[in-house]
Design a protein around this motif. Sequence first.
Motif, short mmCIF file in Angstrom:
data_model
loop_
_atom_site.label_atom_id
_atom_site.label_comp_id
_atom_site.label_asym_id
_atom_site.label_seq_id
_atom_site.Cartn_x
_atom_site.Cartn_y
_atom_site.Cartn_z
N UNK A 88 11.59 -17.21 4.74
CA UNK A 88 11.61 -16.19 3.69
C UNK A 88 12.64 -15.12 4.02
N UNK A 89 13.26 -14.57 2.97
CA UNK A 89 14.25 -13.52 3.13
C UNK A 89 13.80 -12.27 2.39
N UNK A 90 14.16 -11.13 2.96
CA UNK A 90 13.78 -9.83 2.40
C UNK A 90 15.06 -9.05 2.11
N UNK A 91 15.33 -8.82 0.83
CA UNK A 91 16.50 -8.05 0.40
C UNK A 91 16.04 -6.78 -0.31
N UNK A 92 16.81 -5.71 -0.15
CA UNK A 92 16.48 -4.43 -0.77
C UNK A 92 17.69 -3.96 -1.58
N UNK A 93 17.49 -3.74 -2.87
CA UNK A 93 18.52 -3.24 -3.78
C UNK A 93 18.19 -1.78 -4.11
N UNK A 94 19.14 -0.87 -3.86
CA UNK A 94 18.90 0.56 -3.98
C UNK A 94 19.76 1.17 -5.07
N UNK A 95 19.16 2.01 -5.93
CA UNK A 95 19.93 2.79 -6.89
C UNK A 95 20.56 4.00 -6.20
N UNK A 96 21.81 4.33 -6.49
CA UNK A 96 22.42 5.52 -5.90
C UNK A 96 21.66 6.78 -6.31
N UNK A 140 9.51 -9.36 -6.72
CA UNK A 140 10.19 -8.06 -6.64
C UNK A 140 9.17 -6.94 -6.76
N UNK A 141 9.31 -5.93 -5.91
CA UNK A 141 8.38 -4.81 -5.85
C UNK A 141 9.17 -3.51 -5.94
N UNK A 142 8.81 -2.66 -6.89
CA UNK A 142 9.50 -1.39 -7.09
C UNK A 142 8.91 -0.31 -6.19
N UNK A 143 9.78 0.35 -5.43
CA UNK A 143 9.43 1.56 -4.69
C UNK A 143 10.35 2.68 -5.15
N UNK A 144 9.81 3.89 -5.25
CA UNK A 144 10.60 5.02 -5.76
C UNK A 144 10.73 6.14 -4.74
N UNK A 145 10.28 5.96 -3.51
CA UNK A 145 10.19 7.07 -2.57
C UNK A 145 10.87 6.75 -1.25
N UNK A 146 11.22 7.83 -0.54
CA UNK A 146 11.59 7.75 0.86
C UNK A 146 10.42 8.22 1.70
N UNK A 147 10.58 8.15 3.02
CA UNK A 147 9.49 8.53 3.93
C UNK A 147 9.10 10.00 3.79
N UNK A 148 10.06 10.85 3.38
CA UNK A 148 9.75 12.28 3.22
C UNK A 148 9.36 12.64 1.79
N UNK A 149 8.99 11.62 0.99
CA UNK A 149 8.55 11.77 -0.40
C UNK A 149 9.69 12.13 -1.34
N UNK A 157 12.85 -7.31 -2.57
CA UNK A 157 12.89 -8.68 -3.09
C UNK A 157 12.55 -9.64 -1.96
N UNK A 158 11.50 -10.41 -2.15
CA UNK A 158 11.08 -11.38 -1.14
C UNK A 158 11.25 -12.77 -1.71
N UNK A 159 12.10 -13.56 -1.03
CA UNK A 159 12.63 -14.80 -1.62
C UNK A 159 12.45 -15.96 -0.65
#
Length: 377
Positions: A88-96, A140-149, A157-159
């Motif tokens: 399995x591969x784990x990829x992370x796509x980030x919005x600027x 695909x799982x949406x996250x909207x936060x960093x560790x400091x909120x 994305x888990x593939x």
Amino acid sequence: MAEPATLQQALYRFLHEETLDGHRRRVCQHLKACRTEALGGMQVQCEACGWEQPWYHGCRDRHCPQCQTRATRLWAERQQEALLPVRYFHLVFTLPHALNGWVQLHPEVLYRRLFQVTWDTLRRFGQDPRRLGGELGMTAVLHTWGQNLSQHVHLHCLIPGGALLADGHWKPSRGQTLFPVRALSRRFRGAMVAALRRAADDGVLHRVTRPGEIDAVLDRLMATEWVVYAKDCLDHTPTVVDYLARYTHRNAIRNARILDIDARKVAFRYTDYRDHHRPKVMRLEGEEFVRRFLLHILPKGLMRVRHYGFLANRCRRTKLPRIRSALNAPRPDTRDASEGRSEPATYPCPRCRVGRVCVLTVLRPRPNRTDIPEHRR
């Protein structure tokens, strides 16, 4: 570890001092009522030592830091049926971060296009005959936060490492990465900027009202590098589903990370990834802490976990057996999990650790209507 009531107290102050939209206000009311007499519960007693205490119901809101443990376990049990004996591969796509303001103005538009563009990018790479030449599967799982909120919108994305070919065969991926990260990031950048331009032309981004802002921001983003991160690959083990579940039901912050709340500030633990992953403590004013938490309440009805390709809900029943047949692999045995769910739950006494607790009586909900400001009733 802070008690659950501490977060509820911060929400209480924010509800009475700030103006919120109806959806965020309802979420706040859910979190504030969670595991209190407002939702009712049970009066329980230990059969051995006689210890007695009320156990109140949870709110089950998907944004609640206290209610996701059971949801994570049940989701993991359901996903066992889709587990494949492959890497399995784990990829992370980030919005600027330059798009954070637009996310607050049009969350449904930005989040949905992030899902669409990410899958379209990976699907095209998977179909490329120079790479795999077949159909990928993705969770695909949406996250909207960093560790400091802070606001940090990204998609996990888990593939499974390979593709289902048109003739029914399975083509495994080669190497330590699924696809070249630099090529993925540039394709993702171009597709996302194009999708946002089309949305602006269609009038979907109507809340972005500054003259020339849309073209200026998108032109600037096309001139910068976007972040696509590929984590270490996972070999097939029984813990793969548990690994996926950690991402699917994670919240912006858990109670275990909250260290202290006084009359003014909230202290919580976080990991500073820019400083060699060092653990640190952040202290925020109570209102600022709640403001950051509320940034991550998703629009009503938005699905934050989605399946694509041969893992999509509408086709996994037909395509997963084809893949297992090609791999000569049996279907995972999920009978133990289903049998465990049918048994009645029993709990050890948290005081003596010997006896079991039993229900004495059912406690009716006792909502406190004075918690809601008069102008919002």
